[in-house]
Every structure is written in structure tokens, then in C-alpha cells.
Design a protein around this motif. Structure first.
Motif, PDB file in Angstrom:
ATOM      1  N   UNK A  45       0.851  -1.196   0.000  1.00 48.03           N
ATOM      2  CA  UNK A  45       0.000   0.000   0.000  1.00 48.03           C
ATOM      3  C   UNK A  45       0.879   1.236   0.000  1.00 48.03           C
ATOM      4  N   UNK A  46       0.495   2.245  -0.808  1.00 49.36           N
ATOM      5  CA  UNK A  46       1.289   3.470  -0.900  1.00 49.36           C
ATOM      6  C   UNK A  46       0.437   4.713  -0.635  1.00 49.36           C
ATOM      7  N   UNK A  47      -0.622   4.555   0.147  1.00 48.65           N
ATOM      8  CA  UNK A  47      -1.551   5.656   0.435  1.00 48.65           C
ATOM      9  C   UNK A  47      -0.832   6.938   0.862  1.00 48.65           C
ATOM     10  N   UNK A  48       0.105   6.810   1.780  1.00 45.30           N
ATOM     11  CA  UNK A  48       0.750   7.984   2.373  1.00 45.30           C
ATOM     12  C   UNK A  48       2.146   8.257   1.849  1.00 45.30           C
ATOM     13  N   UNK A  49       2.533   7.599   0.781  1.00 52.00           N
ATOM     14  CA  UNK A  49       3.878   7.783   0.257  1.00 52.00           C
ATOM     15  C   UNK A  49       3.982   9.094  -0.506  1.00 52.00           C
ATOM     16  N   UNK A  50       5.122   9.714  -0.409  1.00 51.88           N
ATOM     17  CA  UNK A  50       5.447  10.883  -1.220  1.00 51.88           C
ATOM     18  C   UNK A  50       5.941  10.392  -2.584  1.00 51.88           C
ATOM     19  N   UNK A  51       5.801  11.256  -3.560  1.00 51.66           N
ATOM     20  CA  UNK A  51       6.205  10.927  -4.926  1.00 51.66           C
ATOM     21  C   UNK A  51       7.676  10.495  -5.005  1.00 51.66           C
ATOM     22  N   UNK A  52       8.536  11.228  -4.302  1.00 48.27           N
ATOM     23  CA  UNK A  52       9.964  10.887  -4.353  1.00 48.27           C
ATOM     24  C   UNK A  52      10.238   9.551  -3.663  1.00 48.27           C
ATOM     25  N   UNK A  53       9.402   9.153  -2.699  1.00 48.41           N
ATOM     26  CA  UNK A  53       9.586   7.860  -2.052  1.00 48.41           C
ATOM     27  C   UNK A  53       9.204   6.725  -2.988  1.00 48.41           C
ATOM     28  N   UNK A  54       8.172   6.940  -3.779  1.00 44.95           N
ATOM     29  CA  UNK A  54       7.786   5.937  -4.785  1.00 44.95           C
ATOM     30  C   UNK A  54       8.937   5.765  -5.769  1.00 44.95           C
ATOM     31  N   UNK A  55       9.485   6.884  -6.236  1.00 42.96           N
ATOM     32  CA  UNK A  55      10.606   6.841  -7.184  1.00 42.96           C
ATOM     33  C   UNK A  55      11.790   6.057  -6.603  1.00 42.96           C
ATOM     34  N   UNK A  56      12.181   6.422  -5.395  1.00 45.79           N
ATOM     35  CA  UNK A  56      13.350   5.782  -4.787  1.00 45.79           C
ATOM     36  C   UNK A  56      13.108   4.302  -4.528  1.00 45.79           C
ATOM     37  N   UNK A  57      11.917   3.954  -4.048  1.00 45.35           N
ATOM     38  CA  UNK A  57      11.599   2.553  -3.792  1.00 45.35           C
ATOM     39  C   UNK A  57      11.705   1.744  -5.087  1.00 45.35           C
ATOM     40  N   UNK A  58      11.144   2.268  -6.163  1.00 44.79           N
ATOM     41  CA  UNK A  58      11.207   1.550  -7.441  1.00 44.79           C
ATOM     42  C   UNK A  58      12.644   1.430  -7.946  1.00 44.79           C
ATOM     43  N   UNK A  59      13.436   2.486  -7.786  1.00 48.82           N
ATOM     44  CA  UNK A  59      14.842   2.427  -8.222  1.00 48.82           C
ATOM     45  C   UNK A  59      15.620   1.366  -7.460  1.00 48.82           C
ATOM     46  N   UNK A  60      15.319   1.220  -6.164  1.00 49.56           N
ATOM     47  CA  UNK A  60      16.057   0.270  -5.337  1.00 49.56           C
ATOM     48  C   UNK A  60      15.551  -1.157  -5.472  1.00 49.56           C
ATOM     49  N   UNK A  61      14.256  -1.334  -5.657  1.00 47.50           N
ATOM     50  CA  UNK A  61      13.667  -2.669  -5.576  1.00 47.50           C
ATOM     51  C   UNK A  61      13.315  -3.309  -6.912  1.00 47.50           C
ATOM     52  N   UNK A  62      13.310  -2.543  -7.993  1.00 43.81           N
ATOM     53  CA  UNK A  62      12.941  -3.132  -9.288  1.00 43.81           C
ATOM     54  C   UNK A  62      14.158  -3.135 -10.196  1.00 43.81           C
ATOM     55  N   UNK A  63      14.535  -4.322 -10.595  1.00 49.93           N
ATOM     56  CA  UNK A  63      15.641  -4.531 -11.531  1.00 49.93           C
ATOM     57  C   UNK A  63      15.070  -5.298 -12.711  1.00 49.93           C
ATOM     58  N   UNK A  64      14.654  -4.563 -13.767  1.00 48.98           N
ATOM     59  CA  UNK A  64      14.006  -5.244 -14.888  1.00 48.98           C
ATOM     60  C   UNK A  64      14.933  -6.242 -15.562  1.00 48.98           C
ATOM     61  N   UNK A  65      14.347  -7.332 -16.020  1.00 47.25           N
ATOM     62  CA  UNK A  65      15.091  -8.351 -16.749  1.00 47.25           C
ATOM     63  C   UNK A  65      15.410  -7.791 -18.126  1.00 47.25           C
TER      64      UNK A  65
END
Length: 162
Positions: A138-158
Motif C-alpha cells: 500500500x502506498x496511500x501515504x507515500x510521497x512521490x519521491x519515495x515511490x521513485x526511490x523505492x522503485x529504483x532500489x527494488x525493481x531490476x528489470x530483466x
């Protein structure tokens, strides 16, 4: 007699703490975790990272009730191959940070898809290398920059061979 009673109380306290009762170590079932937006696949170290991005202590505590303990070699190494941001279009007005990410930042993340589902709270659906759902956050209370950083750290596309 008074001394032996206090020793017995101390021993009981230690036993309770070791069993997880003192630290609020209750675990939630799979259904309860799913309703909260967690699949139970999150590592507890991910909950610690979540606490850095989201200052909602109740959300972090819920994460910890649904997480899997880390082993030393897996701490913070769990990554995904893609993600879906799912949200109800009618509720978007209540989540300006999510709207900002979708409208202005999503194109920077080719592996992220926006999906509009009636009644859905804002969440990230994390995908494995086969495109199958592995975790929901859930990302209800996340800031935009937190979404960006989380995706940069946790998603490594094949990498595709095309």
C-alpha cells in the motif's frame, strides 16, 4: 519470600519477551495481511526501509506483523522485475502524490504500468521475472519521491534479448 516472588516475576517477564509477547510480536494471517496490502513476502528489513520513507508508524507495525525474517545473506536484496501501480480513478483526487508520480514520473520507469481498478486503494503490485504478482504494498501515504526511490532500489528489470 518477597525476593523469590520478584525473581519468579522477572523469569516470567523474560519468558514472555522471548516468546514475542512483550514486543508486540503478534503475527497476522495471510488474509489479514492481504487486506492491509501485504502478501507476507516482504522481508522484515524491507519494513525498516519502509519506515524511512513512510512516517506512518501504524503502517510500519502492520508491515512487521506480516513480514518474513531476514537471513544475513538476504537482507535488502529482494528485488522484482516490474511493478503495477493500482488505484481507483475516482479516488485519485485524494492522493496527489500518486497522481504526480503517474502523470510526471511513471514514464521514467518503463517497467511500471498504471492500472485503474474501481475501489482499489493506491498500491504497488510487485512482479517477478515471469510477470506474476509477488508482493503488494500500500502506498496511500507515500510521497512521490519515495515511490521513485523505492522503485529504483527494488525493481531490476530483466534485460530482454530483442
Amino acid at each position: 519470600m518477597g525476593r523469590s516472588l520478584s525473581v519468579a516475576a522477572a523469569v516470567a517477564l523474560v519468558v514472555m519477551c522471548c516468546s514475542g509477547l512483550c514486543r508486540g510480536g503478534e503475527r497476522l494471517g495471510a488474509r489479514e495481511c492481504e487486506e492491509l496490502g501485504f502478501t507476507g513476502l516482504a522481508l522484515c528489513s524491507d519494513c525498516n526501509a519502509l519506515s524511512e520513507f513512510v512516517k506512518d508508524q501504524e503502517l510500519v507495525e502492520d508491515c512487521r506483523k506480516c513480514c518474513t525474517e531476514d537471513s544475513d545473506d538476504s537482507i535488502s536484496k529482494l528485488t522484482f522485475s516490474g511493478a503495477i501501480i493500482e488505484v481507483c480513478m475516482r479516488k485519485l483526487v485524494f492522493y496527489p502524490e500518486v497522481v504526480g508520480f503517474i502523470e510526471e514520473d511513471k514514464d521514467d520507469f518503463s517497467y511500471v504500468e498504471a492500472r485503474y481498478v474501481y475501489g482499489s486503494p493506491p498500491k504497488l503490485i510487485m512482479l517477478d521475472d515471469k510477470g506474476e504478482q509477488k508482493e503488494t504494498i500500500r502506498i496511500d501515504n507515500w510521497k512521490r519521491e519515495h515511490i521513485r526511490q523505492f522503485l529504483k532500489e527494488k525493481v531490476k528489470p530483466v534485460k530482454s534479448d530483442s
